[in-house]
Design an enzyme around this catalytic site. Structure first.
Site, mmCIF file in Angstrom:
data_model
loop_
_atom_site.group_PDB
_atom_site.id
_atom_site.type_symbol
_atom_site.label_atom_id
_atom_site.label_comp_id
_atom_site.label_asym_id
_atom_site.label_seq_id
_atom_site.Cartn_x
_atom_site.Cartn_y
_atom_site.Cartn_z
ATOM 1 N N ASP A 221 39.596 35.092 38.615
ATOM 2 C CA ASP A 221 40.279 35.932 39.588
ATOM 3 C C ASP A 221 39.896 37.419 39.378
ATOM 4 O OD1 ASP A 221 41.743 33.761 40.109
ATOM 5 O OD2 ASP A 221 43.767 34.598 40.187
ATOM 6 N N TYR B 141 46.131 38.969 46.397
ATOM 7 C CA TYR B 141 45.700 40.017 45.755
ATOM 8 C C TYR B 141 46.278 41.504 45.976
ATOM 9 C CZ TYR B 141 42.545 36.540 43.611
ATOM 10 O OH TYR B 141 42.227 35.476 43.066
ATOM 11 N N ASP C 197 49.002 32.348 50.361
ATOM 12 C CA ASP C 197 48.671 32.022 49.269
ATOM 13 C C ASP C 197 49.860 31.487 48.404
ATOM 14 O OD1 ASP C 197 47.477 32.168 46.316
ATOM 15 O OD2 ASP C 197 45.775 32.336 47.595
ATOM 16 N N ASP C 198 50.054 31.560 47.270
ATOM 17 C CA ASP C 198 51.264 31.146 46.209
ATOM 18 C C ASP C 198 52.615 32.105 46.695
ATOM 19 O OD1 ASP C 198 52.797 30.544 44.171
ATOM 20 O OD2 ASP C 198 51.642 31.183 42.546
ATOM 21 N N CYS D 288 39.530 25.384 44.109
ATOM 22 C CA CYS D 288 39.495 26.396 42.917
ATOM 23 C C CYS D 288 40.310 26.005 41.610
ATOM 24 C CB CYS D 288 40.705 27.611 43.641
ATOM 25 S SG CYS D 288 40.919 29.244 42.616
ATOM 26 N N LYS E 159 43.261 26.022 50.608
ATOM 27 C CA LYS E 159 42.864 26.349 49.083
ATOM 28 C C LYS E 159 43.663 25.448 47.965
ATOM 29 C CE LYS E 159 42.967 30.494 46.186
ATOM 30 N NZ LYS E 159 43.284 31.807 46.209
ATOM 31 N N ASP F 29 44.106 24.527 44.376
ATOM 32 C CA ASP F 29 44.004 25.247 43.324
ATOM 33 C C ASP F 29 44.586 24.748 42.107
ATOM 34 O OD1 ASP F 29 43.479 27.542 41.727
ATOM 35 O OD2 ASP F 29 44.721 28.813 42.480
HETATM 36 C C1 9PG Z 1 48.103 32.056 42.807
HETATM 37 C C2 9PG Z 1 46.665 32.249 42.187
HETATM 38 C C3 9PG Z 1 45.681 32.666 43.279
HETATM 39 C C4 9PG Z 1 44.283 32.825 42.538
HETATM 40 C C5 9PG Z 1 43.932 31.328 41.702
HETATM 41 C C6 9PG Z 1 45.014 31.284 40.846
HETATM 42 O O1 9PG Z 1 43.849 31.959 33.643
HETATM 43 N N1 9PG Z 1 44.845 32.554 34.498
HETATM 44 O O2 9PG Z 1 45.486 33.305 33.384
HETATM 45 C C7 9PG Z 1 45.011 32.553 35.687
HETATM 46 C C8 9PG Z 1 46.039 33.193 36.229
HETATM 47 C C9 9PG Z 1 45.962 33.133 37.625
HETATM 48 C C10 9PG Z 1 45.012 32.473 38.710
HETATM 49 C C11 9PG Z 1 44.259 31.692 37.743
HETATM 50 C C12 9PG Z 1 44.026 31.899 36.568
HETATM 51 O O3 9PG Z 1 45.208 32.450 39.707
HETATM 52 O O4 9PG Z 1 42.636 31.776 41.137
HETATM 53 O O5 9PG Z 1 43.325 32.732 43.553
HETATM 54 O O6 9PG Z 1 45.714 31.520 44.269
HETATM 55 O O7 9PG Z 1 46.345 31.054 41.243
HETATM 56 O O8 9PG Z 1 48.888 31.676 41.551
#
Ligand code: 9PG
Length: 481
Positions: free
Chosen positions: A362, A165, A194-195, A343, A300, A302
Site C-alpha cells: 500500500d 486512502y 473499500d473496507d 490484491c 477488489k 483482497d
Molecule cells: C483495506 C486495505 C486496502 C488496501 C489493501 C489492504 O501488511 N500490512 O500491514 C497491510 C496493511 C493493510 C493493507 C495491506 C497490508 O491494505 O492493500 O488497498 O484495501 O487492505 O483494509
C-alpha cells in the site's frame, strides 16, 4: 534434469550472449559461471518485497513474525539465503542477467553459494532458464507464463476513485454519497467502496453505517454514470465474525487441527478459509453473486494469499493449485463482465484469472518509516517508498495483466509526502496506465483539483530508458533512489 546436463548448461551460458533452455524437474540446480553481483528477489504476493539486491548484503527476515503470513510466503520467511517465489535472477558484473523461473505454481528459487536452485513443492514442473539482456530475459519469461497460464485482456484500466486512502474504515453512506456528488465531472469511471462497509471480515453484509443497503449505494453510483466498485476479503475470517462462529469446520487448519494464522490486522487474528471444502466453495460463489446482484461490477478481492497458505485441506492438493482453483471459481461466479482486481494475491497463480493485479504494498501519506526499514526490515508494510520499490520491479508482468501501483495523491491535507514524492507516484501510475486516487475533491484546492483532472486526462508517450529510468512526454524520470 539430470546432474550430467549441468556442465553443458554452464558452458553454454558462458559462450552465448543470449539464450534459453526449458527444463523439467522437481529441483533444478544451475551452477553459475561466476559470482553474481545482484539477486532479483521476487515476493510471493502483491505486498511482498520485490527488488534487485546486492548479494553481499545480508538479508534479515522481516519483523514481526506474526505478520509473515500476510506479508511474505510464511514457509520461506526466515530463509537466510537470497530467494524468491517462482523465479530468481542474478546479474553479473557485465550486467547480463540469468533468470530461472517456474512455469507452474508452488515453486521457489534460491541462491545457494554459486548455485541457483529451483524447487517445486509438489511433483515436477517446467522451468525456463534464460540469460542475456534483462528486459529480453524477463519478457521471455512473461511470454511463456502467458502461454501456460493465459494473459488477461489488455487495454486501459478504468480510472478509479477508491475510498481507502482518505477515509480508511470511516466510511458511511452519507459520506460516500457526498463524495460522489463532489466528484462532479471529474473523469472517473469507477467509484470503489473499500473496507468499512461490511459487518465483519467474513460477514459480507452491510453494517449499520449503510442503512439503505449496498444495492441502493450502487444505484446512486450508477446514476452518476460510474461503475460501482466494492472491496471484499472473501478468503479471510476473523474470530469475531458469525462465519467463524457458525462454521469452525470451514477454517484452514494445520496438522494438529489448529486454525492456520493468516496474520494480524484490524486488531485481530486472521484465519483462512479452506476453499476446497465444498460448502466454502458454494458460499464463496453465493457471496460473489450477491455483490453482483447489488450492482457492483468492479470487484477488489483482497487478502487473497489466505487461499494459498500451507495447511491441511479438505481436498489434498498443492496450496497454490488450491488457490488458483478458488480464484477460478470466484471469477466464474462474478461473471465475464465484472472487472476483478486481485490484491494481496500470490502473483503467478493469479495470472489469467484477474483483470488487474496489485503489484506492490500500500502507498501511504508518508514516504517511509525508519522503524519499518531499519528495525523491522519490513518492506511490505504500507509506505509510498515501499510501494514504488516493489511496483517498479514488477513492470515485467505488464504483458500478462494490468498492474495496479495503488493510488496517487494530489492533496496537501493530511499528508507528509513532498510535491516531488507525490509526482514520483503519479509518474509511476502513468507508466503503469493505472489511475486511481482516494483524494476527496473537497480536500483539494483549485490547483490540486486541476492537477488531478490533467492527470486523469493525460495520455502520455512513455519510453523506458533503463531499469529505473523513463521518459514521459519527453521528460526524464528516474526511480533509482
Ligand atoms: C483495506 C486495505 C486496502 C488496501 C489493501 C489492504 O501488511 N500490512 O500491514 C497491510 C496493511 C493493510 C493493507 C495491506 C497490508 O491494505 O492493500 O488497498 O484495501 O487492505 O483494509
Amino acid at each position: 534434469m539430470s546432474q550430467n546436463a549441468l556442465p553443458s548448461i554452464t558452458s553454454t551460458i558462458l559462450e552465448t550472449a543470449r539464450g534459453e533452455r526449458l527444463l523439467t524437474g522437481t529441483t533444478v540446480d544451475i551452477p553459475l559461471p561466476q559470482q553474481p553481483r545482484r539477486f532479483y528477489i521476487h515476493g510471493w504476493q502483491s505486498w511482498s518485497l520485490s527488488a534487485w539486491v546486492d548479494v553481499e548484503r545480508p538479508l534479515h527476515p522481516p519483523r514481526p513474525p506474526r505478520l509473515h503470513p500476510m506479508q511474505t510466503d510464511p514457509l520461506y520467511a526466515t530463509d537466510p539465503s537470497h530467494h524468491g517465489s517462482w523465479l530468481g535472477a542474478v546479474e553479473f558484473a557485465d550486467e547480463r542477467v540469468l533468470l530461472l523461473g517456474a512455469l507452474g505454481t508452488d515453486a521457489h528459487v534460491r541462491l545457494d553459494g554459486n548455485t541457483l536452485r529451483g524447487h517445486y513443492e509438489n511433483g515436477s514442473g517446467e522451468w525456463l532458464l534464460a540469460w542475456g539482456e534483462e528486459t529480453q530475459v524477463f519478457a521471455r519469461y512473461a511470454e511463456l507464463l502467458g502461454e501456460r497460464l493465459e494473459r488477461s485482456k489488455q487495454g486501459n484500466a478504468p480510472r478509479v476513485w477508491c475510498s481507502w486512502y482518505s477515509y480508511y474504515t470511516h466510511i458511511d453512506e452519507k459520506r460516500l454519497r457526498r463524495t460522489l456528488d463532489d466528484l462532479g465531472d471529474l473523469p472517473f469511471e469507477v467509484f470503489q467502496v473499500d473496507d468499512g462497509w461490511q459487518r465483519a471480515i467474513g460477514d459480507w453484509e452491510p453494517n449499520e453505517k449503510f442503512p439503505s443497503g449496498m444495492a441502493d449505494l450502487a444505484k446512486r453510483i450508477r446514476e452518476t454514470g460510474r461503475t460501482p466498485g466494492l472491496w471484499l476479503a472473501p478468503l479471510l475470517a476473523t474470530p469475531t465474525s458469525s462465519l467463524c462462529r457458525d462454521h469452525p469446520d470451514w477454517l484452514l487448519r494445520d496438522e494438529s487441527g489448529k486454525p492456520v494464522s493468516a496474520g494480524f490486522n484490524w486488531g485481530q487474528d486472521l484465519f483462512a478459509l479452506d476453499t476446497t471444502h465444498p460448502d466454502v466453495a458454494q458460499w464463496l460463489c453465493e457471496t460473489m453473486r450477491r455483490v453482483r446482484e447489488w450492482g457492483y461490477a468492479y470487484i477488489k478481492l483482497d487478502f487473497l494469499y489466505a487461499g494459498a497458505l500451507p495447511g491441511r485441506r479438505h481436498d489434498n492438493m498443492p496450496r497454490e493449485a488450491a488457490y488458483r482453483q478458488a480464484l477460478q471459481a470466484l471469477r466464474e461466479a462474478l461473471g465475464k463482465d465484472a472487472y476483478l482486481l486481485a490484491c494481496g494475491a500470490p502473483i503467478i497463480p493469479s495470472l489469467g484469472l484477474c483483470d488487474a493485479l496489485r503489484v506492490g504494498p500500500d502507498v501511504a501519506s508518508y514516504w517511509d518509516n525508519p522503524r519499518d526499514d531499519q528495525l523491522l526490515h519490513n518492506f511490505a508494510i504500507p509506505g509510498t517508498r515501499n510501494a514504488i520499490r516493489t511496483t517498479i520491479h514488477r513492470l515485467w508482468l505488464r504483458p500478462l495483466v494490468r498492474v495496479d501501483p495503488d493510488v496517487v495523491y494530489f492533496r496537501s491535507r493530511d499528508i507528509t509526502l513532498t510535491e516531488s514524492q507525490k509526482r514520483r507516484l503519479q509518474d509511476l501510475a502513468l507508466i503503469c496506465g493505472y489511475k486511481a486516487t482516494s483524494d476527496p475533491p473537497a480536500w483539494l484546492d483549485n490547483n490540486e483539483r486541476a492537477a488531478l483532472r490533467a492527470f486523469l486526462e493525460a495520455q502520455p508517450t512513455i519510453e523506458r530508458l533503463g531499469r529505473y529510468t523513463f521518459r514521459i512526454n519527453g521528460r526524464e524520470v528516474d526511480f533509482s533512489a
